[in-house]
Design a protein around this motif. Structure first.
Motif, PDB file in Angstrom:
ATOM      1  N   UNK A  15       4.558  11.658  -1.398  1.00 16.28           N
ATOM      2  CA  UNK A  15       3.215  12.239  -1.303  1.00 16.28           C
ATOM      3  C   UNK A  15       2.323  11.726  -2.428  1.00 16.28           C
ATOM      4  N   UNK A  16       2.866  11.673  -3.643  1.00 15.74           N
ATOM      5  CA  UNK A  16       2.071  11.203  -4.780  1.00 15.74           C
ATOM      6  C   UNK A  16       1.706   9.731  -4.616  1.00 15.74           C
ATOM      7  N   UNK A  17       2.651   8.944  -4.187  1.00 20.05           N
ATOM      8  CA  UNK A  17       2.401   7.507  -4.035  1.00 20.05           C
ATOM      9  C   UNK A  17       1.425   7.233  -2.903  1.00 20.05           C
ATOM     10  N   UNK A  18       1.555   7.927  -1.808  1.00 23.59           N
ATOM     11  CA  UNK A  18       0.633   7.720  -0.693  1.00 23.59           C
ATOM     12  C   UNK A  18      -0.775   8.172  -1.032  1.00 23.59           C
ATOM     13  N   UNK A  19      -0.884   9.158  -1.905  1.00 25.80           N
ATOM     14  CA  UNK A  19      -2.214   9.581  -2.356  1.00 25.80           C
ATOM     15  C   UNK A  19      -2.824   8.533  -3.286  1.00 25.80           C
ATOM     16  N   UNK A  20      -1.990   7.820  -4.036  1.00 26.31           N
ATOM     17  CA  UNK A  20      -2.465   6.799  -4.961  1.00 26.31           C
ATOM     18  C   UNK A  20      -2.867   5.519  -4.239  1.00 26.31           C
ATOM     19  N   UNK A  21      -2.078   5.114  -3.268  1.00 24.81           N
ATOM     20  CA  UNK A  21      -2.353   3.870  -2.560  1.00 24.81           C
ATOM     21  C   UNK A  21      -3.564   4.022  -1.637  1.00 24.81           C
ATOM     22  N   UNK A  22      -4.328   2.943  -1.452  1.00 27.92           N
ATOM     23  CA  UNK A  22      -5.548   3.049  -0.645  1.00 27.92           C
ATOM     24  C   UNK A  22      -5.303   3.040   0.855  1.00 27.92           C
ATOM     25  N   UNK A  23      -4.113   2.645   1.298  1.00 31.50           N
ATOM     26  CA  UNK A  23      -3.827   2.574   2.731  1.00 31.50           C
ATOM     27  C   UNK A  23      -2.320   2.534   2.930  1.00 31.50           C
ATOM     28  N   UNK A 125      -1.291  -3.010 -16.657  1.00 31.57           N
ATOM     29  CA  UNK A 125      -0.507  -1.800 -16.380  1.00 31.57           C
ATOM     30  C   UNK A 125      -0.927  -1.152 -15.064  1.00 31.57           C
ATOM     31  N   UNK A 126      -2.218  -1.125 -14.779  1.00 29.30           N
ATOM     32  CA  UNK A 126      -2.692  -0.581 -13.499  1.00 29.30           C
ATOM     33  C   UNK A 126      -2.152  -1.431 -12.343  1.00 29.30           C
ATOM     34  N   UNK A 127      -2.184  -2.736 -12.503  1.00 25.47           N
ATOM     35  CA  UNK A 127      -1.624  -3.621 -11.476  1.00 25.47           C
ATOM     36  C   UNK A 127      -0.142  -3.330 -11.278  1.00 25.47           C
ATOM     37  N   UNK A 128       0.587  -3.151 -12.381  1.00 24.98           N
ATOM     38  CA  UNK A 128       1.996  -2.797 -12.287  1.00 24.98           C
ATOM     39  C   UNK A 128       2.214  -1.521 -11.508  1.00 24.98           C
ATOM     40  N   UNK A 129       1.330  -0.544 -11.709  1.00 26.76           N
ATOM     41  CA  UNK A 129       1.443   0.718 -10.976  1.00 26.76           C
ATOM     42  C   UNK A 129       1.275   0.486  -9.477  1.00 26.76           C
ATOM     43  N   UNK A 130       0.311  -0.342  -9.098  1.00 28.30           N
ATOM     44  CA  UNK A 130       0.109  -0.619  -7.674  1.00 28.30           C
ATOM     45  C   UNK A 130       1.300  -1.354  -7.070  1.00 28.30           C
ATOM     46  N   UNK A 131       1.835  -2.337  -7.787  1.00 24.60           N
ATOM     47  CA  UNK A 131       2.974  -3.095  -7.265  1.00 24.60           C
ATOM     48  C   UNK A 131       4.174  -2.181  -7.055  1.00 24.60           C
ATOM     49  N   UNK A 186      -9.910   2.288  -9.022  1.00 30.91           N
ATOM     50  CA  UNK A 186     -10.681   2.129  -7.791  1.00 30.91           C
ATOM     51  C   UNK A 186     -10.935   0.661  -7.472  1.00 30.91           C
ATOM     52  N   UNK A 187     -11.230  -0.123  -8.513  1.00 30.72           N
ATOM     53  CA  UNK A 187     -11.464  -1.556  -8.320  1.00 30.72           C
ATOM     54  C   UNK A 187     -10.225  -2.241  -7.751  1.00 30.72           C
ATOM     55  N   UNK A 188      -9.077  -1.990  -8.360  1.00 34.06           N
ATOM     56  CA  UNK A 188      -7.849  -2.624  -7.895  1.00 34.06           C
ATOM     57  C   UNK A 188      -7.398  -2.055  -6.549  1.00 34.06           C
ATOM     58  N   UNK A 189      -7.701  -0.790  -6.301  1.00 33.99           N
ATOM     59  CA  UNK A 189      -7.332  -0.189  -5.017  1.00 33.99           C
ATOM     60  C   UNK A 189      -8.028  -0.898  -3.859  1.00 33.99           C
ATOM     61  N   UNK A 190      -9.293  -1.214  -4.030  1.00 30.50           N
ATOM     62  CA  UNK A 190     -10.026  -1.897  -2.968  1.00 30.50           C
ATOM     63  C   UNK A 190      -9.457  -3.281  -2.719  1.00 30.50           C
ATOM     64  N   UNK A 191      -9.130  -4.021  -3.782  1.00 33.20           N
ATOM     65  CA  UNK A 191      -8.515  -5.333  -3.604  1.00 33.20           C
ATOM     66  C   UNK A 191      -7.131  -5.182  -2.957  1.00 33.20           C
ATOM     67  N   UNK A 192      -6.379  -4.182  -3.386  1.00 28.74           N
ATOM     68  CA  UNK A 192      -5.044  -3.972  -2.832  1.00 28.74           C
ATOM     69  C   UNK A 192      -5.121  -3.699  -1.339  1.00 28.74           C
ATOM     70  N   UNK A 193      -6.088  -2.902  -0.919  1.00 25.26           N
ATOM     71  CA  UNK A 193      -6.271  -2.620   0.502  1.00 25.26           C
ATOM     72  C   UNK A 193      -6.512  -3.928   1.274  1.00 25.26           C
TER      73      UNK A 193
END
Length: 210
Positions: A15-23, A125-131, A186-193
């Motif tokens: 639940x926490x991870x899906x809330x963090x990821x943009x899609x 570090x933010x990129x690491x969190x997304x990966x 938010x910036x990295x989330x949009x690119x990640x999406x």
């Protein structure tokens, strides 16, 4: 483990991870993974090796950050253990560890990273969190469709990958010296999406759908 059972056992993490990821990972990517099981394992091994390398790089660069040193040391050991487990699976299944090119995913995220500290460290570090979060989400998406051995292994990775995501995100917030990192997330989330949803030309563990 079925998708419902997996969600019941690992609800807090997912639940926490899906809330963090943009899609969510597209269904077509899951189909691709099942079409290319050997390639999935090869690139998974590469991802574990690269994750350990990233952690060691941070240890070497930021020697005055004791919390980072401790967490990245533990993370590097765990990622190399996962690497060992993946290549053992590959050996049992007769999958040769051939060279494959990197996906556009990590490089696409790093294009947005700042060049100077402390912003550079925060962004890495933010990129690491997304990966780590995306890896965890994909393990969960795949597990219900895999054979018993591989499903059990991928399910076993959920807690550690979820903790790695939390470690990276917590370290990013501290590295910002109290500044809000939400804009960077938010910036990295949009690119990640974009990277996750846009069609890709090669299947990789972090690729978009073919």
């Amino acid at each position: 483990m079925t998708a419902v059972a997996l969600r019941t056992v690992y609800a807090d993490v997912l639940d926490e991870i899906q809330a963090f990821l943009p899609c969510a990972t597209p269904d077509r990517w899951v189909e691709n993974a099942l079409e290319y099981p050997a390639l999935m394992l090869i690139d998974h091994a590469n991802c574990e090796k690269k994750a350990a390398s990233t952690a060691i790089s941070l240890i070497n660069r930021y020697t005055d950050n004791f919390e980072l040193l401790n967490k990245m040391s533990r993370l590097a050991r765990e990622e190399m253990r996962h690497f060992e487990q993946v290549i053992a699976l590959m050996k049992r299944r007769g999958v040769a560890y051939t060279h494959v090119s990197a996906s556009r995913y990590a490089g696409g995220l790093r294009e947005l990273a700042r060049r100077d500290d402390p912003g550079k460290l925060v962004d890495v570090l933010v990129i690491g969190a997304f990966i780590e979060a995306r890896s965890c989400e994909r393990f969960a998406r795949l597990a219900p469709y895999l054979d018993e051995e591989l499903a059990a292994f991928y399910t076993s990775l959920l807690k550690s990958e979820g903790r790695h995501y939390q470690d990276y995100l917590g370290l990013a917030q501290k590295a910002s010296d109290g500044a809000d990192v939400d804009d960077r997330i938010a910036l990295f989330a949009e690119r990640e999406r974009q990277l996750v949803e846009a069609p890709d030309c090669e299947f990789r563990f972090h690729s978009g759908p073919l």
